[in-house]
Enzyme design. Sequence first.
Site, PDB file in Angstrom:
ATOM      1  N   HIS A   1       0.861  -1.187   0.000  1.00  0.00           N
ATOM      2  CA  HIS A   1       0.000   0.000   0.000  1.00  0.00           C
ATOM      3  C   HIS A   1       0.894   1.233   0.000  1.00  0.00           C
ATOM      4  O   HIS A   1       1.953   1.247   0.613  1.00  0.00           O
ATOM      5  CB  HIS A   1      -0.900   0.013   1.259  1.00  0.00           C
ATOM      6  CG  HIS A   1      -2.070   0.914   1.141  1.00  0.00           C
ATOM      7  ND1 HIS A   1      -1.985   2.272   1.347  1.00  0.00           N
ATOM      8  CD2 HIS A   1      -3.351   0.668   0.788  1.00  0.00           C
ATOM      9  CE1 HIS A   1      -3.176   2.818   1.166  1.00  0.00           C
ATOM     10  NE2 HIS A   1      -4.016   1.876   0.806  1.00  0.00           N
TER      11      HIS A   1
ATOM     12  N   ASP B   1      -7.947  -5.310   0.117  1.00  0.00           N
ATOM     13  CA  ASP B   1      -8.455  -6.179  -0.957  1.00  0.00           C
ATOM     14  C   ASP B   1      -8.113  -7.643  -0.776  1.00  0.00           C
ATOM     15  O   ASP B   1      -8.580  -8.488  -1.541  1.00  0.00           O
ATOM     16  CB  ASP B   1      -7.899  -5.687  -2.300  1.00  0.00           C
ATOM     17  CG  ASP B   1      -8.453  -4.317  -2.658  1.00  0.00           C
ATOM     18  OD1 ASP B   1      -7.660  -3.393  -2.896  1.00  0.00           O
ATOM     19  OD2 ASP B   1      -9.693  -4.182  -2.642  1.00  0.00           O
TER      20      ASP B   1
HETATM   21  C1  SDX Z   1      -6.252   0.032  -2.826  1.00  0.00           C
HETATM   22  O1  SDX Z   1      -4.427   4.536  -2.072  1.00  0.00           O
HETATM   23  C2  SDX Z   1      -5.415   3.963  -1.424  1.00  0.00           C
HETATM   24  O2  SDX Z   1      -5.786   4.386  -0.353  1.00  0.00           O
HETATM   25  C3  SDX Z   1      -5.968   2.734  -2.149  1.00  0.00           C
HETATM   26  C4  SDX Z   1      -6.979   1.926  -1.358  1.00  0.00           C
HETATM   27  C5  SDX Z   1      -8.271   2.698  -1.099  1.00  0.00           C
HETATM   28  O3  SDX Z   1      -8.986   2.312  -0.185  1.00  0.00           O
HETATM   29  O4  SDX Z   1      -8.572   3.598  -1.948  1.00  0.00           O
HETATM   30  O5  SDX Z   1      -6.404   1.519  -0.131  1.00  0.00           O
HETATM   31  C6  SDX Z   1      -7.397   0.667  -2.133  1.00  0.00           C
HETATM   32  O6  SDX Z   1      -6.008   0.376  -3.964  1.00  0.00           O
HETATM   33  C7  SDX Z   1      -5.394  -0.947  -2.075  1.00  0.00           C
HETATM   34  C8  SDX Z   1      -4.175  -1.435  -2.930  1.00  0.00           C
HETATM   35  C9  SDX Z   1      -4.660  -2.563  -3.843  1.00  0.00           C
HETATM   36  N1  SDX Z   1      -3.627  -2.923  -4.833  1.00  0.00           N
HETATM   37  C10 SDX Z   1      -2.979  -4.107  -4.758  1.00  0.00           C
HETATM   38  O7  SDX Z   1      -3.139  -4.939  -3.879  1.00  0.00           O
HETATM   39  C11 SDX Z   1      -2.056  -4.366  -5.946  1.00  0.00           C
HETATM   40  C12 SDX Z   1      -0.695  -4.892  -5.438  1.00  0.00           C
HETATM   41  N2  SDX Z   1      -0.044  -3.802  -4.733  1.00  0.00           N
HETATM   42  C13 SDX Z   1       0.901  -2.989  -5.472  1.00  0.00           C
HETATM   43  O8  SDX Z   1       0.682  -2.842  -6.827  1.00  0.00           O
HETATM   44  C14 SDX Z   1       1.402  -1.783  -4.693  1.00  0.00           C
HETATM   45  O9  SDX Z   1       1.693  -2.218  -3.437  1.00  0.00           O
HETATM   46  C15 SDX Z   1       0.521  -0.551  -4.617  1.00  0.00           C
HETATM   47  C16 SDX Z   1       0.107  -0.069  -5.968  1.00  0.00           C
HETATM   48  C17 SDX Z   1      -0.686  -0.806  -3.788  1.00  0.00           C
HETATM   49  C18 SDX Z   1       1.348   0.552  -3.946  1.00  0.00           C
HETATM   50  O10 SDX Z   1       2.400   0.834  -4.796  1.00  0.00           O
HETATM   51  P1  SDX Z   1       3.458   2.008  -4.453  1.00  0.00           P
HETATM   52  O11 SDX Z   1       3.132   2.680  -3.190  1.00  0.00           O
HETATM   53  O12 SDX Z   1       3.612   2.851  -5.670  1.00  0.00           O
HETATM   54  O13 SDX Z   1       4.748   1.216  -4.133  1.00  0.00           O
HETATM   55  P2  SDX Z   1       5.767   0.712  -5.212  1.00  0.00           P
HETATM   56  O14 SDX Z   1       5.033   0.140  -6.386  1.00  0.00           O
HETATM   57  O15 SDX Z   1       6.791   1.762  -5.446  1.00  0.00           O
HETATM   58  O16 SDX Z   1       6.422  -0.548  -4.442  1.00  0.00           O
HETATM   59  C19 SDX Z   1       7.487  -0.320  -3.520  1.00  0.00           C
HETATM   60  C20 SDX Z   1       8.337  -1.579  -3.663  1.00  0.00           C
HETATM   61  C21 SDX Z   1       8.697  -1.894  -5.101  1.00  0.00           C
HETATM   62  O17 SDX Z   1       9.938  -2.588  -5.081  1.00  0.00           O
HETATM   63  P3  SDX Z   1      11.279  -1.707  -5.454  1.00  0.00           P
HETATM   64  O18 SDX Z   1      11.072  -1.112  -6.826  1.00  0.00           O
HETATM   65  O19 SDX Z   1      11.384  -0.660  -4.347  1.00  0.00           O
HETATM   66  O20 SDX Z   1      12.395  -2.733  -5.409  1.00  0.00           O
HETATM   67  O21 SDX Z   1       7.590  -2.715  -3.189  1.00  0.00           O
HETATM   68  C22 SDX Z   1       7.378  -3.622  -4.252  1.00  0.00           C
HETATM   69  C23 SDX Z   1       7.634  -2.869  -5.545  1.00  0.00           C
HETATM   70  O22 SDX Z   1       8.106  -3.769  -6.540  1.00  0.00           O
HETATM   71  N3  SDX Z   1       5.970  -4.047  -4.168  1.00  0.00           N
HETATM   72  C24 SDX Z   1       5.549  -5.288  -4.336  1.00  0.00           C
HETATM   73  C25 SDX Z   1       4.166  -5.246  -4.121  1.00  0.00           C
HETATM   74  N4  SDX Z   1       3.787  -3.978  -3.838  1.00  0.00           N
HETATM   75  C26 SDX Z   1       4.914  -3.238  -3.881  1.00  0.00           C
HETATM   76  N5  SDX Z   1       6.209  -6.434  -4.654  1.00  0.00           N
HETATM   77  C27 SDX Z   1       5.439  -7.544  -4.745  1.00  0.00           C
HETATM   78  N6  SDX Z   1       4.110  -7.612  -4.538  1.00  0.00           N
HETATM   79  C28 SDX Z   1       3.436  -6.467  -4.230  1.00  0.00           C
HETATM   80  N7  SDX Z   1       2.122  -6.502  -4.035  1.00  0.00           N
END
Ligand code: SDX
Length: 439
Positions: free
Chosen positions: A315, A373
């Site tokens: 998140h 989720d």
């Molecule tokens: C919702 O914003 C809100 O409030 C949203 C929400 C709401 O109520 O409105 O809470 C609802 O959207 C919840 C999130 C649902 N999405 C997912 O579950 C999809 C999987 N999660 C990711 O795509 C990700 O965690 C996000 C999109 C939720 C957050 O992404 P960020 O904050 O942009 O973080 P990032 O992509 O920069 O990740 C940081 C690091 C990265 O690695 P590095 O590049 O630093 O090496 O963490 C890794 C990412 O690769 N990472 C993950 C991961 N999520 C982040 N690696 C594996 N699996 C994951 N799920």
Amino acid sequence: MSDAPTPVEKNAFTLKDNRNGDTYDLDILKGTTGPDVIDVRKLYSETGCFTYDPGFTSTGSCESAITFIDGEKGILRYRGYPIDQLAEKSDFLEVCFLLIYGDLPTEEKIERFKTRIMYHTMLHEQINYFFRGFRRDSHPMAIMNGVVGALSSFYHDSTDIHDPKHRFIASTRMIAKMPTIAASAYRYSIGMPFTYPRNDLSFSENFLYMMFSNPCEEYIVNPILSRAMDRILILHADHEQNASTSTVRISGSSGANPFACIAAGIASLWGPAHGGANEAVLNMLDEIGSKDRVPEYIKKAKDKDDPFRLMGFGHRVYKNFDPRAQIMRQTAHEVLGDLGIKNDPLLDLAMELERIALEDEYFVEKKLYPNVDFYSGIIYRAMGIPTSMFTVLFAVARTVGWVAQWNEMIEDPTQKIGRPRQLYTGEVERDFVDMKDRT
Ligand code: SDX
């Protein structure tokens, strides 16, 4: 927002340009809790530079008094009330009242509010013809997006955003009609006739009734499911300036009508990185299939060269447990238990995936925890709701958050059209080349 002026700490920051020694004093604006903000509104006019923050990881886009999140502590409050207390003690329409008006209602006020909402749940009969233009196998989010956008062609009496009466009736219509649109999208996809809403039922009971009733026999809503649905709607109602809420705000900042703004929010929510994750979680669990394959998928999630991500994990704000996920996990156990589902392989698999992930240094180091989720789809599936409807339910819940935030933005006297700038890295000026001279 509160009527009191936002406290300002003048010249709290000094920015120094080391290239020429110039310094710039910046003010701090202080909130009631949470991080203060550095006021950079004059930065470009004074320095000739923009700030740069793709994804807005360190940027506050607005002032708001609706929802507060502390990602480090796993705190979520609607108008100051902790989410776990609201999930346990309130109901969805009372939370709608709280988000919109800022305080918990009296008995008299909530009865008036509930009656108003329930008496706007019907759709204009012509709207039903919009559904018939879609293929039966259309994704229900596509149908919801289209139908909500089309509402502005029916309700010209509530599109003047500067008229508080128009905003009041448009807000009421949006909250009230979303369950009807959602249920109609589902029934259209399975060839069932549309169901008219029932005003003698609660918001959540009515939604389940519209989804699952059969015109050939009496349908009694299962109280276990309606209570669980109501709690899930509360958990999803608002969440600060997330992607879809920011989409609604920036759409509304141009003066677009409320129905078009909510349709824009629905489009943004659909993305698998946002509200589409609940559907993606179930598809992921189905793909993993069994506990012995969990390590293989954890490895994929950690592989930089593999686009696979553990859906329902991570998140932007929560770097601790998402408080909603914890309530959702508890609700999953309760609902499955109450329904007599002893060993749900999907829940077992999800619990094993969570256990292994939370022990893995990659997830611990990156502070990746289950989010809202991760468990919701398990409950929805136990309710008999198809996977393609999961994000639709998220939109039904989040509509009140979008509406509350949209109204707050319109009523903000400092509100301007949202128009970010950029760091331009394209070609500098060059002359046109005639076709004969091109290579
Ligand atoms: C919702 O914003 C809100 O409030 C949203 C929400 C709401 O109520 O409105 O809470 C609802 O959207 C919840 C999130 C649902 N999405 C997912 O579950 C999809 C999987 N999660 C990711 O795509 C990700 O965690 C996000 C999109 C939720 C957050 O992404 P960020 O904050 O942009 O973080 P990032 O992509 O920069 O990740 C940081 C690091 C990265 O690695 P590095 O590049 O630093 O090496 O963490 C890794 C990412 O690769 N990472 C993950 C991961 N999520 C982040 N690696 C594996 N699996 C994951 N799920």
